[in-house]
Enzyme design. Sequence first.
Site, PDB file in Angstrom:
ATOM      1  N   SER A  73      45.597  36.475  30.737  1.00  0.00           N
ATOM      2  CA  SER A  73      44.298  36.123  30.161  1.00  0.00           C
ATOM      3  C   SER A  73      44.028  36.685  28.783  1.00  0.00           C
ATOM      4  O   SER A  73      43.009  36.349  28.172  1.00  0.00           O
ATOM      5  CB  SER A  73      43.171  36.529  31.115  1.00  0.00           C
ATOM      6  OG  SER A  73      43.174  35.693  32.245  1.00  0.00           O
ATOM      7  N   TYR A 169      33.553  34.948  36.001  1.00  0.00           N
ATOM      8  CA  TYR A 169      34.821  34.632  35.333  1.00  0.00           C
ATOM      9  C   TYR A 169      35.408  33.346  35.889  1.00  0.00           C
ATOM     10  O   TYR A 169      35.536  33.173  37.104  1.00  0.00           O
ATOM     11  CB  TYR A 169      35.785  35.791  35.568  1.00  0.00           C
ATOM     12  CG  TYR A 169      36.969  35.836  34.649  1.00  0.00           C
ATOM     13  CD1 TYR A 169      36.926  36.585  33.488  1.00  0.00           C
ATOM     14  CD2 TYR A 169      38.139  35.145  34.950  1.00  0.00           C
ATOM     15  CE1 TYR A 169      38.024  36.662  32.641  1.00  0.00           C
ATOM     16  CE2 TYR A 169      39.233  35.216  34.116  1.00  0.00           C
ATOM     17  CZ  TYR A 169      39.174  35.973  32.964  1.00  0.00           C
ATOM     18  OH  TYR A 169      40.261  36.044  32.137  1.00  0.00           O
ATOM     19  N   SER A 170      35.797  32.423  35.009  1.00  0.00           N
ATOM     20  CA  SER A 170      36.402  31.171  35.443  1.00  0.00           C
ATOM     21  C   SER A 170      37.358  30.662  34.376  1.00  0.00           C
ATOM     22  O   SER A 170      36.957  30.427  33.230  1.00  0.00           O
ATOM     23  CB  SER A 170      35.331  30.108  35.723  1.00  0.00           C
ATOM     24  OG  SER A 170      35.924  28.859  36.003  1.00  0.00           O
ATOM     25  N   ASN A 171      38.621  30.476  34.762  1.00  0.00           N
ATOM     26  CA  ASN A 171      39.609  29.931  33.837  1.00  0.00           C
ATOM     27  C   ASN A 171      39.235  28.541  33.344  1.00  0.00           C
ATOM     28  O   ASN A 171      39.656  28.121  32.260  1.00  0.00           O
ATOM     29  CB  ASN A 171      40.978  29.872  34.527  1.00  0.00           C
ATOM     30  CG  ASN A 171      41.609  31.237  34.688  1.00  0.00           C
ATOM     31  OD1 ASN A 171      41.895  31.922  33.716  1.00  0.00           O
ATOM     32  ND2 ASN A 171      41.824  31.649  35.925  1.00  0.00           N
ATOM     33  N   GLY A 311      44.957  40.973  30.979  1.00  0.00           N
ATOM     34  CA  GLY A 311      45.355  39.737  31.625  1.00  0.00           C
ATOM     35  C   GLY A 311      46.364  39.958  32.722  1.00  0.00           C
ATOM     36  O   GLY A 311      47.129  40.933  32.695  1.00  0.00           O
TER      37      GLY A 311
END
Length: 356
Positions: A73, A169-171, A311
């Site tokens: 990340s 949190y969200s990709n 990440g």
Amino acid sequence: MGALTPPSASAARPDSVQRGLDALVYDDGLPAALASVKDREGREGQTRNYTAGVADLATKAKVPADGQVRIGSNTKTFTAVVVLQLVGEGKVSLDAPVDTYLPGLVRGDGIDGRRITVRQLLQHTSGLPEYGDHLDDHAMQHQYFDPRDLLDIALQHKADFAPGTKWAYSNTNYVLAGLIVQKVTGRPLAEEMEQRIIKRIGLRRTYFPTPGDMTIREPHPKGYYQDAAGAPLRDFTKIDPSWGWAAGQLISTNSDVNRFFGALLSGRLLPAAQLKEMRTTVPVGHTGAGYGLKLMSRPLSCGGVYWGHGGDIPGYEVRGGVTDDGRAVSVAVTEIPPDAAVTERLEGVVDKALCR
């Protein structure tokens, strides 16, 4: 795990960073740990690289100093920088709705791109569901995903909350940010990162893998994955990283990660106005951490804060950051830590390196 033998007690006493890496390997059972530490001066010779453990559990090969790893990340910060550069150029507005750039694309149960702003994507306050929750281990290792495939997976699920009302949190947010970059520039996200960041500041060992490239090009420690608690570690080095895309696909080294965050915080990548936006944070939990536009601040035990992100991707986890006076550290391990306590000890190595 547990097969590695710690260094001889008669060896010269290592410094706090080396001791921290050794503990992650010999006490916590991670296959390898490696770090790069840069003093505030940043002159040639002021960077020190450290290793512990083995690069390959089968052959016991030595860990390459400053070896390449998947940085997970931390990729999001690269994506955010490109978006904010476009903001500085007047091509994107942070407070414009996603529909301005991707009309009609973002629709679902409680999801409407006309009500989600670019800022909310970058700050994880959009409420968009996480596509990664719906991918299995086999897909993450072997399957190619187009960015639109990832978005489609997310849009099959209900929004987590109304835009702007919470933080989560969200990709998915960064898949959309990457799609906005491509729509506005007319060029692939990887090319924009290469020209705007990687070549600009001389990240010679950082790259965005091309479709179908499942390997790590330069010397690297292998990454390992545990299917369940107590299960044997398996080699997860060779994967198709497309499921990470704008949210997690980059490969780099600890020293390049330090160079990137140092350049960002010193104003070499963004105009002052956009860097200020990036550093404007919302609280995260009760740890004292703050979350900006893909830049996190964390408190230091010696006072002040450091800035970075971190990440993980199956096989690797990277933690680190830089201080306002230019100190920098990046630490990578070759297995996602099995519990939060190990992650805390990993972050403790970062704190010791920046505070010494």
